[in-house]
Enzyme design. Structure first.
Site, PDB file in Angstrom:
ATOM      1  N   HIS A   1       0.860  -1.188   0.000  1.00 53.48           N
ATOM      2  CA  HIS A   1       0.000   0.000   0.000  1.00 53.48           C
ATOM      3  C   HIS A   1       0.894   1.235   0.000  1.00 53.48           C
ATOM      4  O   HIS A   1       1.637   1.464   0.946  1.00 53.48           O
ATOM      5  CB  HIS A   1      -0.894   0.032   1.246  1.00 53.48           C
ATOM      6  CG  HIS A   1      -2.050  -0.919   1.179  1.00 53.48           C
ATOM      7  ND1 HIS A   1      -3.298  -0.526   0.779  1.00 53.48           N
ATOM      8  CD2 HIS A   1      -2.133  -2.232   1.439  1.00 53.48           C
ATOM      9  CE1 HIS A   1      -4.118  -1.572   0.808  1.00 53.48           C
ATOM     10  NE2 HIS A   1      -3.431  -2.621   1.207  1.00 53.48           N
TER      11      HIS A   1
ATOM     12  N   GLU B   1      -4.940  -1.685  11.469  1.00 53.90           N
ATOM     13  CA  GLU B   1      -3.730  -0.885  11.688  1.00 53.90           C
ATOM     14  C   GLU B   1      -3.844  -0.068  12.975  1.00 53.90           C
ATOM     15  O   GLU B   1      -2.875   0.556  13.396  1.00 53.90           O
ATOM     16  CB  GLU B   1      -3.501   0.053  10.504  1.00 53.90           C
ATOM     17  CG  GLU B   1      -3.131  -0.678   9.226  1.00 53.90           C
ATOM     18  CD  GLU B   1      -3.031   0.264   8.037  1.00 53.90           C
ATOM     19  OE1 GLU B   1      -1.956   0.849   7.839  1.00 53.90           O
ATOM     20  OE2 GLU B   1      -4.031   0.418   7.303  1.00 53.90           O
TER      21      GLU B   1
ATOM     22  N   MET C   1     -10.291  -7.843   4.626  1.00 51.75           N
ATOM     23  CA  MET C   1     -10.154  -6.999   5.825  1.00 51.75           C
ATOM     24  C   MET C   1     -10.372  -5.505   5.528  1.00 51.75           C
ATOM     25  O   MET C   1      -9.875  -4.654   6.253  1.00 51.75           O
ATOM     26  CB  MET C   1      -8.757  -7.191   6.423  1.00 51.75           C
ATOM     27  CG  MET C   1      -8.387  -8.635   6.696  1.00 51.75           C
ATOM     28  SD  MET C   1      -6.667  -8.780   7.203  1.00 51.75           S
ATOM     29  CE  MET C   1      -6.413 -10.566   7.046  1.00 51.75           C
TER      30      MET C   1
ATOM     31  N   ASN D   1      -6.301 -15.982  -2.845  1.00 54.92           N
ATOM     32  CA  ASN D   1      -6.104 -17.314  -2.263  1.00 54.92           C
ATOM     33  C   ASN D   1      -7.495 -17.923  -2.109  1.00 54.92           C
ATOM     34  O   ASN D   1      -8.479 -17.191  -2.062  1.00 54.92           O
ATOM     35  CB  ASN D   1      -5.387 -17.210  -0.903  1.00 54.92           C
ATOM     36  CG  ASN D   1      -6.071 -16.244   0.040  1.00 54.92           C
ATOM     37  OD1 ASN D   1      -6.023 -15.020  -0.145  1.00 54.92           O
ATOM     38  ND2 ASN D   1      -6.736 -16.775   1.046  1.00 54.92           N
TER      39      ASN D   1
ATOM     40  N   HIS E   1       0.782 -13.188   3.541  1.00 55.87           N
ATOM     41  CA  HIS E   1       0.627 -11.911   2.822  1.00 55.87           C
ATOM     42  C   HIS E   1       1.323 -11.982   1.456  1.00 55.87           C
ATOM     43  O   HIS E   1       0.840 -11.435   0.467  1.00 55.87           O
ATOM     44  CB  HIS E   1       1.206 -10.774   3.668  1.00 55.87           C
ATOM     45  CG  HIS E   1       0.930  -9.403   3.102  1.00 55.87           C
ATOM     46  ND1 HIS E   1      -0.334  -8.978   2.738  1.00 55.87           N
ATOM     47  CD2 HIS E   1       1.754  -8.358   2.832  1.00 55.87           C
ATOM     48  CE1 HIS E   1      -0.264  -7.737   2.281  1.00 55.87           C
ATOM     49  NE2 HIS E   1       0.988  -7.336   2.318  1.00 55.87           N
TER      50      HIS E   1
HETATM   51  N1  HPA Z   1      -8.685 -13.650   4.581  1.00 55.79           N
HETATM   52  C1  HPA Z   1      -8.849 -12.360   4.911  1.00 55.79           C
HETATM   53  N2  HPA Z   1      -8.387 -11.358   4.171  1.00 55.79           N
HETATM   54  C2  HPA Z   1      -7.753 -11.671   3.027  1.00 55.79           C
HETATM   55  C3  HPA Z   1      -7.560 -13.001   2.628  1.00 55.79           C
HETATM   56  C4  HPA Z   1      -8.051 -14.045   3.446  1.00 55.79           C
HETATM   57  O1  HPA Z   1      -7.921 -15.243   3.153  1.00 55.79           O
HETATM   58  N3  HPA Z   1      -6.890 -12.959   1.444  1.00 55.79           N
HETATM   59  C5  HPA Z   1      -6.695 -11.646   1.151  1.00 55.79           C
HETATM   60  N4  HPA Z   1      -7.208 -10.862   2.103  1.00 55.79           N
END
Ligand code: HPA
Length: 269
Positions: free
Chosen positions: A58, A83, A207, A231, A243
């Site tokens: 970011h 954060e 999130m 993912n 991440h």
């Molecule tokens: N969970 C929550 N936030 C995320 C995910 C996840 O698997 N992948 C990318 N942001």
């Protein structure tokens, strides 16, 4: 809050006043700005009352520019509740965008698929969300910003979603459409939590985004949201999510998303 919004909007009005479209670029999606005719790039650190991005991927720049003959404000990097910011801080830029004239907000993010038909690198139109974070409208309501009890029906604009589907089809881009579950993070989900989110009607989990969208619709903006599936939870595999994996997953889809957003903006009225 009203004073801070006014001060920040006044400061930024030296760069542009009649903005039309606001865009929030999620993790790894920064290169959308390569398609813009950039007029000004302002680091968040120079903007009064603006929080700072603390997350890898970011950037922390506010970009004023033009694309498809529309004036846009683009956030390269957003603020997350995890954060440590308050929900008012997380959503402050949306209030400022509204004060600068923005009528349409485009939000993008990376998220984890819980729909087993999804694959890494897919993109999903957000058609609805489930909010599992604190609501950003908690607190005294300022009626000049919006109503006390805003409706949350059809907040992801159906016309813009229809345009996006047409654009995707024309460009041979596979597009999913589903429900985004917003959680605070920052821990990724346990397998039981991923299964729970599927059970309650989610297709993907992330999130961010939900607080921004609630505030944008409180502000009477029209909203369009898109998520890159970085993912996918599969019960039989149960790989760990990191991440780095999220950023790699996003890299596979950023270009497809850029095509859709660019053409969509030309069709926004
Ligand atoms: N969970 C929550 N936030 C995320 C995910 C996840 O698997 N992948 C990318 N942001």
């Amino acid at each position: 809050m009203l004073d801070k919004i006014k001060e920040t909007a006044e400061y930024l009005s030296q760069y542009a006043t009649q903005c039309e479209v606001g865009i929030i670029l999620g993790s790894g999606l920064n290169n959308f700005v390569d398609n813009l005719k950039i007029e000004h790039s302002i680091p968040y650190s120079e903007i009064p009352h603006f929080p700072q991005s603390t997350v890898k991927g970011h950037k922390g720049m506010l970009i004023f520019g033009e694309i498809s003959n529309k004036k846009v404000i683009c956030m390269q990097g957003r603020f997350h509740y995890y954060e440590g910011y308050t929900m008012q801080e997380v959503t402050f830029p949306i209030r400022v965008m509204k004060a600068l004239g923005v009528h349409t907000l485009i939000v993008t993010n990376a998220s984890g698929g819980v729909n087993p038909n999804y694959n890494v690198g897919d993109i999903m139109l957000i058609k609805d969300h489930i909010n599992l974070m604190p609501n950003p409208l908690i607190g005294r309501n300022d009626e000049t910003l919006g109503v006390r009890f805003p409706s949350m029906t059809n907040i992801y604009n159906p016309t813009l979603r229809q345009y996006a589907k047409e654009i995707a089809e024309k460009n041979n881009i596979k597009l999913q459409e589903g429900v985004y579950v917003g959680t605070t993070g920052p821990s990724f989900e346990t397998p039981a939590e991923y299964k729970f989110f599927r059970t309650i009607g989610g297709d993907t989990v992330g999130m961010s985004t939900v607080p921004e969208v609630i505030v944008a619709s409180h502000s009477q903006m029209q909203v369009f949201g898109m998520s890159v599936i970085s993912n996918v939870f599969r019960e039989e595999v149960q790989e760990e999510c990191t991440h780095e994996e999220v950023l790699e997953g996003v890299a596979k889809a950023g270009d497809k998303m850029n095509v859709i957003v660019q053409e969509l903006i030309s069709r926004i009225s």
